[in-house]
Design a protein around this motif. Structure first.
Motif, PDB file in Angstrom:
ATOM      1  N   VAL A 161       0.974  -1.234  -0.008  1.00  0.00           N
ATOM      2  CA  VAL A 161      -0.175  -0.013   0.083  1.00  0.00           C
ATOM      3  C   VAL A 161       0.782   1.222  -0.064  1.00  0.00           C
ATOM      4  O   VAL A 161       1.829   1.298   0.952  1.00  0.00           O
ATOM      5  N   ALA A 162       0.990   2.097  -0.807  1.00  0.00           N
ATOM      6  CA  ALA A 162       1.829   3.107  -1.214  1.00  0.00           C
ATOM      7  C   ALA A 162       1.134   4.267  -0.418  1.00  0.00           C
ATOM      8  O   ALA A 162       1.699   5.400   0.046  1.00  0.00           O
ATOM      9  N   ASP A 163      -0.454   4.518  -0.404  1.00  0.00           N
ATOM     10  CA  ASP A 163      -1.065   5.518  -0.058  1.00  0.00           C
ATOM     11  C   ASP A 163      -2.453   5.343   0.059  1.00  0.00           C
ATOM     12  O   ASP A 163      -3.000   4.484  -0.520  1.00  0.00           O
ATOM     13  N   LEU A 164      -3.178   6.012   1.307  1.00  0.00           N
ATOM     14  CA  LEU A 164      -4.687   6.040   1.198  1.00  0.00           C
ATOM     15  C   LEU A 164      -5.243   7.452   1.135  1.00  0.00           C
ATOM     16  O   LEU A 164      -4.607   8.381   1.653  1.00  0.00           O
ATOM     17  N   LEU A 165      -6.098   7.663   0.026  1.00  0.00           N
ATOM     18  CA  LEU A 165      -6.491   9.031   0.062  1.00  0.00           C
ATOM     19  C   LEU A 165      -7.943   8.785   0.628  1.00  0.00           C
ATOM     20  O   LEU A 165      -8.862   8.012   0.150  1.00  0.00           O
ATOM     21  N   VAL A 166      -8.650   9.904   1.171  1.00  0.00           N
ATOM     22  CA  VAL A 166      -9.765  10.166   1.431  1.00  0.00           C
ATOM     23  C   VAL A 166     -10.389  11.632   0.940  1.00  0.00           C
ATOM     24  O   VAL A 166      -9.616  12.449   1.405  1.00  0.00           O
ATOM     25  N   ASN A 167     -11.320  11.359   0.152  1.00  0.00           N
ATOM     26  CA  ASN A 167     -11.759  12.831  -0.516  1.00  0.00           C
ATOM     27  C   ASN A 167     -10.368  13.246  -1.202  1.00  0.00           C
ATOM     28  O   ASN A 167     -10.312  14.674  -1.256  1.00  0.00           O
ATOM     29  N   GLY A 168      -9.538  12.585  -1.864  1.00  0.00           N
ATOM     30  CA  GLY A 168      -8.258  13.070  -2.522  1.00  0.00           C
ATOM     31  C   GLY A 168      -7.136  13.486  -1.480  1.00  0.00           C
ATOM     32  O   GLY A 168      -6.400  14.049  -2.188  1.00  0.00           O
ATOM     33  N   VAL A 169      -7.310  13.208  -0.387  1.00  0.00           N
ATOM     34  CA  VAL A 169      -6.262  13.772   0.561  1.00  0.00           C
ATOM     35  C   VAL A 169      -5.558  12.697   1.306  1.00  0.00           C
ATOM     36  O   VAL A 169      -6.324  11.749   1.524  1.00  0.00           O
ATOM     37  N   SER A 170      -4.173  12.446   1.224  1.00  0.00           N
ATOM     38  CA  SER A 170      -3.537  11.668   1.807  1.00  0.00           C
ATOM     39  C   SER A 170      -3.781  11.597   3.305  1.00  0.00           C
ATOM     40  O   SER A 170      -3.722  12.546   4.064  1.00  0.00           O
ATOM     41  N   VAL A 171      -4.087  10.508   3.866  1.00  0.00           N
ATOM     42  CA  VAL A 171      -4.471  10.382   5.413  1.00  0.00           C
ATOM     43  C   VAL A 171      -3.922   9.392   6.234  1.00  0.00           C
ATOM     44  O   VAL A 171      -4.019   9.383   7.304  1.00  0.00           O
ATOM     45  N   VAL A 172      -2.830   8.803   5.386  1.00  0.00           N
ATOM     46  CA  VAL A 172      -2.007   7.886   6.383  1.00  0.00           C
ATOM     47  C   VAL A 172      -0.660   7.585   5.785  1.00  0.00           C
ATOM     48  O   VAL A 172      -0.437   7.555   4.618  1.00  0.00           O
ATOM     49  N   ASP A 173       0.116   7.313   6.754  1.00  0.00           N
ATOM     50  CA  ASP A 173       1.570   6.738   6.429  1.00  0.00           C
ATOM     51  C   ASP A 173       1.322   5.285   5.874  1.00  0.00           C
ATOM     52  O   ASP A 173       0.611   4.482   6.531  1.00  0.00           O
ATOM     53  N   PRO A 174       1.803   4.965   4.573  1.00  0.00           N
ATOM     54  CA  PRO A 174       1.237   3.729   4.165  1.00  0.00           C
ATOM     55  C   PRO A 174       1.658   2.444   5.025  1.00  0.00           C
ATOM     56  O   PRO A 174       1.215   1.269   4.879  1.00  0.00           O
ATOM     57  N   MET A 175       2.509   2.852   5.997  1.00  0.00           N
ATOM     58  CA  MET A 175       3.152   1.610   6.877  1.00  0.00           C
ATOM     59  C   MET A 175       2.279   1.514   8.244  1.00  0.00           C
ATOM     60  O   MET A 175       2.267   0.615   8.756  1.00  0.00           O
ATOM     61  N   SER A 176       1.298   2.307   8.283  1.00  0.00           N
ATOM     62  CA  SER A 176       0.564   2.693   9.306  1.00  0.00           C
ATOM     63  C   SER A 176      -0.790   1.681   9.206  1.00  0.00           C
ATOM     64  O   SER A 176      -1.174   1.417   8.101  1.00  0.00           O
ATOM     65  N   ASN A 177      -1.480   1.074  10.266  1.00  0.00           N
ATOM     66  CA  ASN A 177      -2.770   0.369  10.075  1.00  0.00           C
ATOM     67  C   ASN A 177      -3.937   1.278  10.577  1.00  0.00           C
ATOM     68  O   ASN A 177      -4.918   0.689  10.466  1.00  0.00           O
ATOM     69  N   ASN A 178      -3.856   2.364  11.275  1.00  0.00           N
ATOM     70  CA  ASN A 178      -4.794   3.095  11.584  1.00  0.00           C
ATOM     71  C   ASN A 178      -4.779   4.513  10.993  1.00  0.00           C
ATOM     72  O   ASN A 178      -3.847   5.126  11.045  1.00  0.00           O
ATOM     73  N   PHE A 179      -6.072   5.211  10.700  1.00  0.00           N
ATOM     74  CA  PHE A 179      -6.191   6.405  10.315  1.00  0.00           C
ATOM     75  C   PHE A 179      -7.379   6.937  10.838  1.00  0.00           C
ATOM     76  O   PHE A 179      -8.596   6.066  10.985  1.00  0.00           O
ATOM     77  N   GLU A 180      -7.778   8.061  11.008  1.00  0.00           N
ATOM     78  CA  GLU A 180      -9.069   8.878  11.127  1.00  0.00           C
ATOM     79  C   GLU A 180      -9.363   9.807  10.300  1.00  0.00           C
ATOM     80  O   GLU A 180      -8.517  10.441   9.810  1.00  0.00           O
ATOM     81  N   ALA A 181     -10.507   9.874   9.617  1.00  0.00           N
ATOM     82  CA  ALA A 181     -11.044  10.831   8.512  1.00  0.00           C
ATOM     83  C   ALA A 181     -12.543  11.424   9.049  1.00  0.00           C
ATOM     84  O   ALA A 181     -13.057  10.705   9.657  1.00  0.00           O
ATOM     85  N   GLU A 182     -12.566  12.748   8.645  1.00  0.00           N
ATOM     86  CA  GLU A 182     -13.755  13.397   9.355  1.00  0.00           C
ATOM     87  C   GLU A 182     -14.534  13.390   8.135  1.00  0.00           C
ATOM     88  O   GLU A 182     -14.365  13.435   6.880  1.00  0.00           O
TER      89      GLU A 182
END
Length: 181
Positions: free
Chosen positions: A160-181
């Motif tokens: 996993v190189a990147d995760l995007l929420v509404n076009g915005v990167s929300v996570v360090d690809p090596m992390s397993n957790n993130f929060e999005a509003e």
């Protein structure tokens, strides 16, 4: 029809005026009657971050706009809540006979106020690219304040190189957790 509140007293006075002279007053009679129907007021309050309406049967409450109505004492009134788009009905408070279920049946044996709670909902969708999967299958509706766990799995030989929420990167690809509003 005179409709008093519980503490009111209704007094009617009738006055009879003769338009012709009748010397025999023994056969002149008059009567008056009053019908009093006691009523209590049922009031609906809408609460929460979501929106919706409440209607009643028998008719009278159409809360969008008319959230209070007088009903004959001991009437059984059925309330139905309908959530608007992007909202969910969460339940009733203020009446022990009403729970989170629909409809709510209320015996109007006193003045009552009942709250219908609504919350916002959000639809989560995924635009997945090749070489991996995201589960669960979406779209999925999520209540305001609730969480949704997504599992991102890269195919063998990929990461996993990147995760995007509404076009915005929300996570360090090596992390397993993130929060999005």
């Amino acid at each position: 029809i005179v409709v008093p509140t519980v503490a009111e007293t209704v007094t009617n006075t009738a006055t009879i005026t003769s338009v012709s002279a009748d010397p025999d007053t023994t056969d002149n009679t008059a009567s008056a009657s009053t019908s009093v129907t006691q009523q209590y007021t049922l009031t609906i309050i809408k609460d929460g971050l979501g929106t919706g309406s409440v209607s009643s049967m028998p008719t009278g409450i159409d809360c969008g706009t008319d959230c209070s109505e007088g009903y004959d004492i001991n009437s059984l009134v059925t309330l139905t809540a309908v959530a608007d788009a992007n909202s969910a009905f969460m339940g009733w408070t203020g009446e022990t006979s009403c729970t989170d279920s629909q409809p709510c049946s209320v015996k109007v044996d006193q003045t009552k106020t009942i709250t219908a709670s609504f919350t916002k909902t959000y639809t989560v969708t995924v635009n997945q690219t090749a070489n991996g999967t995201i589960t669960p299958a979406l779209p999925e509706t999520v209540l305001h304040g609730a969480g949704l766990t997504l599992t991102v799995t890269a195919d063998t030989g990929y990461y996993v190189a990147d995760l995007l929420v509404n076009g915005v990167s929300v996570v360090d690809p090596m992390s397993n957790n993130f929060e999005a509003e």
